[in-house]
Motif scaffolding. Sequence first.
Motif, PDB file in Angstrom:
ATOM      1  N   ARG A   1       1.262  -2.771   4.422  1.00 55.61           N
ATOM      2  CA  ARG A   1       0.942  -3.712   2.956  1.00 55.61           C
ATOM      3  C   ARG A   1      -0.717  -3.374   3.048  1.00 55.61           C
ATOM      4  O   ARG A   1      -1.773  -4.163   2.887  1.00 55.61           O
ATOM      5  CB  ARG A   1       0.879  -5.068   3.319  1.00 55.61           C
TER       6      ARG A   1
ATOM      7  N   GLY B   1       8.209   2.268  -4.638  1.00 59.05           N
ATOM      8  CA  GLY B   1       7.417   1.635  -3.255  1.00 59.05           C
ATOM      9  C   GLY B   1       6.303   0.894  -4.043  1.00 59.05           C
ATOM     10  O   GLY B   1       5.964  -0.234  -3.564  1.00 59.05           O
TER      11      GLY B   1
ATOM     12  N   TYR C   1       6.426  -2.773  -4.732  1.00 62.48           N
ATOM     13  CA  TYR C   1       5.054  -3.450  -3.457  1.00 62.48           C
ATOM     14  C   TYR C   1       4.609  -4.232  -4.134  1.00 62.48           C
ATOM     15  O   TYR C   1       3.727  -5.709  -3.882  1.00 62.48           O
ATOM     16  CB  TYR C   1       3.788  -2.352  -3.454  1.00 62.48           C
TER      17      TYR C   1
ATOM     18  N   TRP D   1       3.595  -8.026  -3.212  1.00 65.48           N
ATOM     19  CA  TRP D   1       2.714  -8.977  -2.681  1.00 65.48           C
ATOM     20  C   TRP D   1       1.718  -8.658  -3.825  1.00 65.48           C
ATOM     21  O   TRP D   1       0.192  -8.665  -3.552  1.00 65.48           O
ATOM     22  CB  TRP D   1       2.117  -7.814  -1.620  1.00 65.48           C
TER      23      TRP D   1
ATOM     24  N   LEU E   1       5.167  -0.417   2.759  1.00 63.30           N
ATOM     25  CA  LEU E   1       5.879  -1.422   2.635  1.00 63.30           C
ATOM     26  C   LEU E   1       5.436  -1.991   4.215  1.00 63.30           C
ATOM     27  O   LEU E   1       5.608  -3.511   3.991  1.00 63.30           O
ATOM     28  CB  LEU E   1       7.204  -1.430   2.940  1.00 63.30           C
TER      29      LEU E   1
END
Length: 679
Positions: free
Chosen positions: A32, A75, A79, A83, A29
């Motif tokens: 990225r 996670g 993510y 995104w 995170l």
Amino acid sequence: MKKLNLDKSKKRFPLLWMALGIACPLALLILRLNLAAIVCVLYCCITSAVLILSLVVKKKVYAPMIYGFTAALAGVILYYVIWGADAGFGAFSSGKAGFATTDNSLFCGEGNFFTRLLGNLLLALPCLLCVWGLYATAKSALKKERVKKALAGGLSVLLTGCCVFYVFTMNLRSKPNTERLWEGHDDYLSRVDKTASSDSPNVLFILMDDLGWGDVSLNGAIYDTPNIDSIGENGLNFENFYSSYSVCSPARFAAMTGRYPYRGYADNVMYPTINTLAPFAATRVFNAIEMGANADGMLGDEVTIAETFHAAGYATGLFGKWHLGDYGEYLPTNQGFDYFYGSHHVNDMTPFYHVREENGQYTIAHGTDELKDQSRATQWIHEELVSWISEKAEANEPFFACYTSPWPHAPVYAGDDFDGVSGMGTYVDCMTEFDTCLGELFNTMEELGVMENTIIVFTSDNGPALEGSVADLRGGKYLAYEGGQKVPFMIRWDRANGALGETGTLRKQSATLVDLYPTLVELCGITGDGGQRRNFLPEDRIIDGVSMTPVLQSDAVIHTKDHPILHMKREDIKAIQYTVPSASVKERYPQQTYDVLEANDQITFKYFDRIQNDNSAFFDKYRNNWLHILTDDAGENYNRATVYPEIADEMHEKLDEVQQSFKNNRRGILTAEEAGTEA
């Protein structure tokens, strides 16, 4: 008999493993990067295997490992929900089946937060159910211990299988994580003047795939390419033209943007992102690992030559091979082209098929078996191109057409009417078919009355791979030697009115593919800000290319020390090249009376800092501090560094300077002050 239980004790290894499981998604995170997501999923796979081992050896399920697994998987889901670059369902689609994007927006569209949430949860649901079931089973107080152990063992094995399956089906498309240039992109295009009219010159840009410098008869090929030759015979032929990279995708990036591919994280071949389990499942993760910044193609905020011409009022079409991305912002019709017919990928990748695309939406053109038999590719592309040009010509609409042939990239094919005609194998049969169709295209353009006012450019993206000729040059595709980047280049414009100087002649001075964008902008008279800005190019970013018009008109030097030609490979500058007056060399080395200095007003140096030996018998050897004079040694046979040591040192310093400037400003962003200076 030892009972199975859920171990919540504070043993060191399970706690450390849990800490790693929490650290992985936190890193994901923060960074990225798709690569971090892959690490998280690999952690989950290993954890599932360790859980099996703990059941077999210790008869325990360690709660901290369950927590670590859940944190890592959560996670990854979070993510791609925040995104993710697709709607979240992309991994359910098959690249082999073929589909219309207009009918499958959940598979191919960007979607929104909720579609990404649903899609990514569904993909991870088997893993989540298994890990929850394993936790609940171990925690439960089932009276039958055998049933409990069997259930826990089955769930742990199933969890491992689900993790492996998730590796092959997880979404690996995420938004690029780099400085974006959308503001400058949109501002520039809004300021381009719509000056195109029926009198404006058309452009036909022909880009071959893996065609060597010696693969056209005008450059000495042992077979005939009369229609290709006609471009140089009725225009100009270049003796020293270079692609701006020695492999496909980066070279195409350079041609489209006028910038070196490093600036757009486009330093290597781009692979399909469409899901497929076999035989090339690994290609789904290749871009994520190799390209950097999650780039899956040419970033949409790059200003392309097609966008400039479209903004100026031209109809824009692309026919053949794209190879700069296969979804979203990377699609050709989201990068300035009104229409695209051809393949998003290269012809030795899976999946491979032709599509028709408009407005970022495409449909499969001829089914999905084209990887097996590509013998009709030239015919299909030719027919689409002829039809499109005819339509624009009849409407008196100026056009910018890119004819990006897939040939002669291996595997090569020839149509039934050309198979075996050359007596030299399929490679030459394929080129003969292409050349014949090119002649037919030129005839059609003559009949339509557009040939005279069309700028025709012919070149290749890099040198040959398995077959093909580099003449007397060294190396081939994927190498920074001359054979990898020196390619044919011809330009013809019958109504040039002096813009090409004396036609039918040879140009000896060097130019490169990043120069094409500024050259065509100048030749076509594209302006901005109501005519106040001539030869109007983007001002918020570095354009590495320079206009070739001085070379076209009088064979003048454009690539000096201030604007060197770069030979790059995987983010590193392998060689630097520029031309200097012979007089300046003789002044520095008055004792030298070599023929190359006496016979030429200008000489071209090329310097390698470190380059791999191209002789496979000595693959472990490298050439270090290697200086060539290409003017009399195009084959790069002799190292002149001992003869001109100061020049070698200067070129080494220049190479390091440019390399450092690239690293300090990856996207090549210009400040307002710098933009004013550039202008």
